[in-house]
Write a protein that holds these residues in place. Sequence first.
Motif, mmCIF file in Angstrom:
data_model
loop_
_atom_site.group_PDB
_atom_site.id
_atom_site.type_symbol
_atom_site.label_atom_id
_atom_site.label_comp_id
_atom_site.label_asym_id
_atom_site.label_seq_id
_atom_site.Cartn_x
_atom_site.Cartn_y
_atom_site.Cartn_z
ATOM 1 N N MET A 1 50.571 38.766 34.791
ATOM 2 C CA MET A 1 51.372 38.381 35.928
ATOM 3 C C MET A 1 51.222 36.878 36.187
ATOM 4 S SD MET A 1 51.390 40.248 39.521
ATOM 5 C CE MET A 1 52.911 40.356 40.331
ATOM 6 N N TYR A 2 50.067 36.443 36.689
ATOM 7 C CA TYR A 2 49.817 35.023 36.869
ATOM 8 C C TYR A 2 49.031 34.528 35.667
ATOM 9 C CZ TYR A 2 51.248 35.896 41.654
ATOM 10 O OH TYR A 2 51.957 36.267 42.757
ATOM 11 N N GLN A 3 49.255 33.295 35.314
ATOM 12 C CA GLN A 3 48.567 32.714 34.173
ATOM 13 C C GLN A 3 47.090 32.476 34.521
ATOM 14 O OE1 GLN A 3 49.989 32.330 31.156
ATOM 15 N NE2 GLN A 3 51.739 33.340 32.103
ATOM 16 N N SER A 29 43.564 39.730 52.527
ATOM 17 C CA SER A 29 44.391 40.542 51.626
ATOM 18 C C SER A 29 44.293 42.043 51.882
ATOM 19 C CB SER A 29 43.995 40.269 50.171
ATOM 20 O OG SER A 29 42.691 40.764 49.908
ATOM 21 N N GLY A 30 43.207 42.466 52.545
ATOM 22 C CA GLY A 30 42.993 43.891 52.756
ATOM 23 C C GLY A 30 42.374 44.579 51.544
ATOM 24 N N THR A 35 36.835 43.902 44.422
ATOM 25 C CA THR A 35 38.121 43.629 43.773
ATOM 26 C C THR A 35 38.429 42.136 43.813
ATOM 27 O OG1 THR A 35 38.954 45.827 44.320
ATOM 28 C CG2 THR A 35 40.602 44.156 43.794
ATOM 29 N N VAL A 36 38.190 41.515 44.968
ATOM 30 C CA VAL A 36 38.420 40.075 45.097
ATOM 31 C C VAL A 36 37.467 39.307 44.183
ATOM 32 C CG1 VAL A 36 38.394 38.110 46.683
ATOM 33 C CG2 VAL A 36 39.341 40.305 47.435
ATOM 34 N N SER A 37 36.240 39.771 44.086
ATOM 35 C CA SER A 37 35.267 39.138 43.200
ATOM 36 C C SER A 37 35.731 39.207 41.740
ATOM 37 C CB SER A 37 33.903 39.809 43.354
ATOM 38 O OG SER A 37 32.957 39.207 42.511
ATOM 39 N N LYS A 38 36.278 40.327 41.353
ATOM 40 C CA LYS A 38 36.817 40.458 39.990
ATOM 41 C C LYS A 38 37.944 39.454 39.761
ATOM 42 C CE LYS A 38 35.728 45.339 39.410
ATOM 43 N NZ LYS A 38 36.274 46.708 39.352
ATOM 44 N N PRO A 47 47.758 44.875 38.870
ATOM 45 C CA PRO A 47 48.719 43.799 39.157
ATOM 46 C C PRO A 47 49.078 43.695 40.641
ATOM 47 C CG PRO A 47 49.386 44.982 37.200
ATOM 48 C CD PRO A 47 48.224 45.747 37.789
ATOM 49 N N SER A 48 49.186 44.830 41.314
ATOM 50 C CA SER A 48 49.520 44.792 42.748
ATOM 51 C C SER A 48 48.394 44.148 43.551
ATOM 52 C CB SER A 48 49.808 46.198 43.274
ATOM 53 O OG SER A 48 48.681 47.045 43.091
ATOM 54 N N SER A 49 47.154 44.412 43.166
ATOM 55 C CA SER A 49 46.010 43.786 43.844
ATOM 56 C C SER A 49 45.966 42.297 43.545
ATOM 57 C CB SER A 49 44.698 44.433 43.401
ATOM 58 O OG SER A 49 44.647 45.778 43.794
ATOM 59 N N GLU A 50 46.225 41.954 42.300
ATOM 60 C CA GLU A 50 46.238 40.545 41.907
ATOM 61 C C GLU A 50 47.255 39.762 42.728
ATOM 62 O OE1 GLU A 50 47.993 38.676 38.063
ATOM 63 O OE2 GLU A 50 45.887 39.160 37.623
ATOM 64 N N GLU A 51 48.423 40.348 42.905
ATOM 65 C CA GLU A 51 49.469 39.678 43.675
ATOM 66 C C GLU A 51 49.064 39.486 45.136
ATOM 67 O OE1 GLU A 51 54.275 39.859 44.371
ATOM 68 O OE2 GLU A 51 53.276 41.559 43.449
#
Length: 92
Positions: A1-3, A29-30, A35-38, A47-51
């Motif tokens: 998704m993002y580079q 982000s909720g 997950t944020v650490s990853k 991908p939805s979490s990344e976004e």
Amino acid sequence: MYQPDEIKAITKKMHKYFDNPIALVAKESGKSRPTVSKFFNRKEIRPSSEELIYEACLTLLESKHEKTLRNSKKGKVLTENIPLPSQTSMKL
């Protein structure tokens, strides 16, 4: 998704401008701190979490930038309108 280089640049700025960016982004982000650490360590996440995390980072950085500009403007106004005290202590 993002580079990967985009994520690296964003996470680097987050560490530069915030004391505890992972906790801050998790709250914004909720998403959970793990997950944020990853995301910050460029591990694979949904991908939805990344976004959501990427958007939270952008929102926080934008807010920080706007606050910095406001404070800079306030500082200029205050230092331009307040006369500086005299440097001499001699009373004539």
